[in-house]
Design an enzyme around this catalytic site. Structure first.
Site, PDB file in Angstrom:
ATOM      1  N   LYS A   7       0.860  -1.185   0.000  1.00 37.39           N
ATOM      2  CA  LYS A   7       0.000   0.000   0.000  1.00 37.39           C
ATOM      3  C   LYS A   7       0.893   1.230   0.000  1.00 37.39           C
ATOM      4  O   LYS A   7       1.676   1.446   0.925  1.00 37.39           O
ATOM      5  CB  LYS A   7      -0.907   0.004   1.229  1.00 37.39           C
ATOM      6  CG  LYS A   7      -1.791   1.244   1.289  1.00 37.39           C
ATOM      7  CD  LYS A   7      -2.805   1.183   2.409  1.00 37.39           C
ATOM      8  CE  LYS A   7      -3.628   2.452   2.428  1.00 37.39           C
ATOM      9  NZ  LYS A   7      -4.586   2.465   3.542  1.00 37.39           N
ATOM     10  N   LYS A  18      -2.065  -1.522  -3.901  1.00 32.79           N
ATOM     11  CA  LYS A  18      -2.934  -0.350  -3.853  1.00 32.79           C
ATOM     12  C   LYS A  18      -2.118   0.919  -3.908  1.00 32.79           C
ATOM     13  O   LYS A  18      -1.165   1.024  -3.141  1.00 32.79           O
ATOM     14  CB  LYS A  18      -3.737  -0.407  -2.548  1.00 32.79           C
ATOM     15  CG  LYS A  18      -4.595   0.789  -2.295  1.00 32.79           C
ATOM     16  CD  LYS A  18      -5.240   0.685  -0.942  1.00 32.79           C
ATOM     17  CE  LYS A  18      -6.021   1.960  -0.699  1.00 32.79           C
ATOM     18  NZ  LYS A  18      -6.456   2.090   0.648  1.00 32.79           N
TER      19      LYS A  18
HETATM   20  C1  PBG Z   1      -7.407   3.672   5.280  1.00 37.35           C
HETATM   21  C2  PBG Z   1      -7.705   3.429   3.853  1.00 37.35           C
HETATM   22  C3  PBG Z   1      -7.487   4.306   2.782  1.00 37.35           C
HETATM   23  C4  PBG Z   1      -8.035   3.711   1.660  1.00 37.35           C
HETATM   24  C5  PBG Z   1      -8.557   2.489   2.058  1.00 37.35           C
HETATM   25  N1  PBG Z   1      -8.314   2.323   3.427  1.00 37.35           N
HETATM   26  C6  PBG Z   1      -6.927   5.657   2.695  1.00 37.35           C
HETATM   27  C7  PBG Z   1      -5.690   6.051   3.339  1.00 37.35           C
HETATM   28  O1  PBG Z   1      -4.735   5.278   3.509  1.00 37.35           O
HETATM   29  O2  PBG Z   1      -5.662   7.218   3.654  1.00 37.35           O
HETATM   30  C8  PBG Z   1      -8.054   4.338   0.291  1.00 37.35           C
HETATM   31  C9  PBG Z   1      -9.120   3.901  -0.606  1.00 37.35           C
HETATM   32  C10 PBG Z   1      -9.382   4.784  -1.769  1.00 37.35           C
HETATM   33  O3  PBG Z   1      -8.736   5.822  -2.004  1.00 37.35           O
HETATM   34  O4  PBG Z   1     -10.310   4.426  -2.510  1.00 37.35           O
HETATM   35  N2  PBG Z   1      -6.320   3.033   5.812  1.00 37.35           N
HETATM   36 ZN    ZN Z   2      -5.734   3.954   7.897  1.00 41.58          ZN
END
Ligand code: PBG
Ligand code: ZN
Length: 327
Positions: free
Chosen positions: A195, A248
């Site tokens: 991520k 992601k």
């Molecule tokens: C939170 C989380 C995020 C997303 C999914 N879970 C955002 C972040 O890390 O700030 C992003 C999903 C998206 O942008 O569609 N941990």
């Molecule tokens: Zn988070």
């Protein structure tokens, strides 16, 4: 052999032949639809930068999930957007919290809906970070038990897949242990393994009110410049017991999807994130691109790169598009 013996266009001559030789497909059973859950009743509030997406209270959420099932969308991933936030994100692991109540309500109404529960604290913390803050940064080891407790509570409520998105080291091990110690050894973990600290999460953070109040997430999410490191993250999560791994965002990281798929023989999930959704919707609203074709082409790119499963806000659009295609 070469031209004129070989003619590539023969396999493109008719729709039937093109269908026969098609290498990848988008099936609704491979898509996961994200849903935002809020407090209250009878709430269905539109999310500004994500046309077609809403925040639902539990009653309207259940109605929405019934519609999804009718459209043959059988996977949802839940995000809580609570009114109450505090510095340790206690709403994220409270037994009577938004997510456990939402999971139970969905399971009661649509028993075979596969419910994914995102596990993170950023939607529940007053500072908006994904864990407990100490000395202006997220303390890894103090966050782990809270994530493990959230996973246990969601599994107890009926979640099918636990999806930690926090990027703490050792969270898969902590969650696996908590699940196993409580009789949930059959509940799968899909780790957000690679991520990245991405600007593509912007619209989600508005939707989930989860933007960090100070600083950013670069001390726990990955540097967009790195690729080898993603493989290490995946390897560690698999060693700790992850059943599926996620990359992601998706679109700017298709090379990572491909590398992960080639190196590890496990289900790979790509998260087609909020910013990727918003860009397409905005261009469509301007009349600049063809919505349906661009959506399908985008999702195909993820499948081609090696994603088995795609989490996407376009799932309902895809259901409509597939239904409108000649059989
Ligand atoms: C939170 C989380 C995020 C997303 C999914 N879970 C955002 C972040 O890390 O700030 C992003 C999903 C998206 O942008 O569609 N941990
Ligand atoms: Zn988070």
């Amino acid at each position: 052999m070469t031209f004129p013996i070989v003619r590539m266009r023969r396999n493109r001559r008719t729709p039937r032949i093109r269908e026969l030789v098609r290498e990848t497909e988008i099936g609704l059973h491979k898509l996961v639809y994200p849903l935002f859950v809020v407090d209250g009743e009878n709430v269905k509030s539109p999310i500004g930068a994500m046309p077609g997406c809403f925040r639902f209270s539990i009653d309207t959420l259940v109605a929405e999930v019934n519609e999804l099932a009718q459209m043959h969308i059988y996977n949802v991933i839940l995000f809580g957007v609570p009114n109450h936030k505090d510095d340790v994100g206690s709403g994220g692991y409270a037994t009577d919290g938004l997510i456990p109540r939402a999971i139970a309500a969905i399971k009661k109404s649509v028993a075979d809906m596969c419910v994914w529960a995102d596990v993170c604290l950023c939607e529940y913390t007053s500072h908006g970070h994904c864990g407990v803050i100490e000395n202006q940064t997220v303390n890894n080891d103090k966050t782990l038990p809270l994530l493990a407790e959230a996973a246990r509570v969601y599994a107890a409520a009926g979640a099918d897949i636990i999806a930690p998105s926090d990027m703490m080291d050792g969270r898969v091990d902590a969650i696996r242990t908590a699940l196993d110690d409580n009789g949930f050894e059959d509940i799968a973990i899909c780790a957000y393994s690679a991520k990245y600290a991405s600007a593509y999460y912007g619209p989600f953070r508005d939707a989930a009110h989860s933007a960090p109040g100070f600083g950013d997430r670069t001390s726990y999410q990955m540097d967009p410049a790195n690729s080898d490191e993603a493989l290490r993250e995946v390897e560690l999560d698999l060693d700790e017991g992850a059943d599926m791994v996620m990359v992601k965002p998706a679109l700017a990281y298709l090379d990572i999807v491909r590398r992960v798929k080639e190196q590890f023989m496990v289900p790979v999930v790509a998260y087609n994130v909020s910013g990727e959704y918003s860009m397409i919707k905005a261009a469509v609203q301007n009349g600049w691109i063809d919505h349906d074709r661009v959506v399908m082409e985008t999702l195909l790119s993820m499948r081609r790169a090696g994603a088995d499963i795609i989490i996407t806000y376009f799932a309902k659009d895809v259901a409509r598009i597939l239904n409108s295609q000649p059989k």
